[in-house]
Design a protein around this motif. Sequence first.
Motif, PDB file in Angstrom:
ATOM      1  N   LYS A 195      45.462  35.995  36.994  1.00 51.13           N
ATOM      2  CA  LYS A 195      45.134  35.286  35.897  1.00 51.13           C
ATOM      3  C   LYS A 195      45.191  36.176  34.624  1.00 51.13           C
ATOM      4  N   ASP A 214      38.613  33.361  37.268  1.00 55.75           N
ATOM      5  CA  ASP A 214      38.940  32.869  35.838  1.00 55.75           C
ATOM      6  C   ASP A 214      38.218  33.720  34.863  1.00 55.75           C
ATOM      7  N   LYS A 234      46.745  29.443  41.613  1.00 54.06           N
ATOM      8  CA  LYS A 234      47.557  28.542  40.831  1.00 54.06           C
ATOM      9  C   LYS A 234      48.940  28.432  41.332  1.00 54.06           C
ATOM     10  N   ASP A 250      50.991  32.797  37.174  1.00 55.83           N
ATOM     11  CA  ASP A 250      50.594  32.670  35.766  1.00 55.83           C
ATOM     12  C   ASP A 250      51.311  32.945  34.817  1.00 55.83           C
TER      13      ASP A 250
END
Length: 645
Positions: free
Chosen positions: A348, A395, A574, A618
């Motif tokens: 991230k 995050d 992700k 990302d």
Amino acid sequence: MSHVQYVDELVKEYLLFRGFSQTLKAFDNDLKAEKEKGFRVDKIVDQLTQYIYNYDLNALRELWGHLDLRMFSRLENHFTPGIRKLENAVLKMYLVNAAVNNKQDRIQEFFIKMAPELQGHSEWKEWFALPFIKNPEDNPVYSVHFSRQWQDTMLVSLHNFLATIFQCMPQPTLLAIDEDSVRLKRLQEENDTLKQRLADAVKPETISDVNAGPVPQHPPIMDDFYIIAQESPLTENPKTLKNLIRNIGGSSSPVLGRKPIVSVKKQMETEQITKRLNTKCRINSLSKSEAVAKRSISCDSRLNSSRKRDSPIDAAFERKNKEKIDASYILLSQEEYTEHKTSIIQCKSNASGSYVATGDADGVIKIWTPIPSPKTVATFTSTTVNSNNAITALDWISKNERYFLHGDNNGIIQLHDTRDSKRLWEIHHEGSRIVTLICNPAESTFVCSVQGSVSDSSEGKLLLYDIKTRKLERTLPLDQNLTALCSTFNHNGQLLITGLSNGNIVMHDLRRNEIIDNFNCHSSPVIDIELINDFTNICAQSEDGRLCQRNLNQTNKNTWEMKIKVEKNSVHGKLFAFDQNGSHMLICTQSGGNIYKMPPGTQKVLELGGHNGTLCCDWSTANQSGTCITGGAEGKARVSTLLSP
């Protein structure tokens, strides 16, 4: 006022070019503190509603007073009653929200602070009795204000009022750049049309002469400087440097695309054609009108004429090069980050793209800089000795890029400080694991999904925590025997969209703590979900590799759907990401990341490659050159720097 942000970027670029670093810093600070939100009506309305739902009366009054001083006070007198009516409606909505959530202390505080201003106004006479009335939603005096229809109508009226004011405000000269650009482009198009009509109307005069000499057959003279001259900073995209790079570096140049050596066979054909022309006719002279027609020939027509003379092999070669030039993104460079020893399952970038956080299957988190070359800044490790301590969620804090949160397989959530390289606090969920974790973009809260361990078949929970106090605010409603596997917030953090283990997608209204929508999307668990930039469409990927898009206004059918091969791994991050405009999509595949033009399918733009199984990705678009990060099962992170369109 729709181009304020664009002009702000132009000013920043100019200040940076001139070396005015202190002025640029002061300008950035003023932009962060501005209350007009770049004259974005939706942002201003969202800010007002956020203050209402957070019971921040002082901030609400301060923002309204600023708007009144900067804009409302400059309007004509006949607008004053409408402005006061909207102000009273905003204040009443504040009271209604406090009453619905049983915040009697906030209601008392409101009347203590606002009594000097409101007393004497007839429409507030009955509202002073609100704190002493039970069930005010049933009272005929207040019932209409408790209805959802009244609140929605008030917000729409406020939005339209602000939009009208911004549209009618006198604009500075710099903001008129877009109107001037459109006007010049229209004039240029009319000019080109008139030139073409003139060229079509005037025909070259020819006479036959058997004694005429051979007609020279020269290819059209063309170079890259012709293309440079066509670039206009007002009529075309202002990013002329990118267009210049494409024209000079790509094969779209007529000089570079033209075959430099002519075969012997082609020379013989040319000589035969010349002889035939020598016996038939010659061109007497070019009239002035014909010269004008030649000058009006476009670059495309010259390129097409040269292509007709090329062989089929040359045409195929140029078509292949044209496909490369048509790609929206150009791959500038690729680097690898190899500090991890096991599979990278979380990656991230922070909001500015300056740092990247990657977590692996051994519980190691690396903070590193992706540009100009990957370099480690800090390292964090799990505090447990359990062998199964993979980083399952990660995050960055939205309002401060210095901090980030992570969760692992042992049910531990930790807050880290990257500047001081230390852990600030941790939360334990014994006998559980953290499935997903996401920070609110507008508030200092985060949502995490907690599921029982493999040996414990208890249902999952969706929890809302306060980052500052580390306290559990509430448990979000969720059907029994279901687990939230992925979540995403909307732009203002008021809606949470979650993918479930039964293939459904639910939408939570965090203000009312209720589910406002629940629809089936896949036949298998939804393992990744993302909102597209317009916030009305979502993309969701299932465990069996089906990726689809749904419109939130029509959730009963897919906008598009595709099948991709998913790496079989119980933990991943992700699996897809979007660029800033939502026009392109980065998708994890077994060989690496692939970039597709939306909607994806056969329109593959780039293959980034570099992995034997991709577990996370990302896409950071904070700077002009987009940066794609992909994490692989072999323990490498691949950094791909792109030239954005």
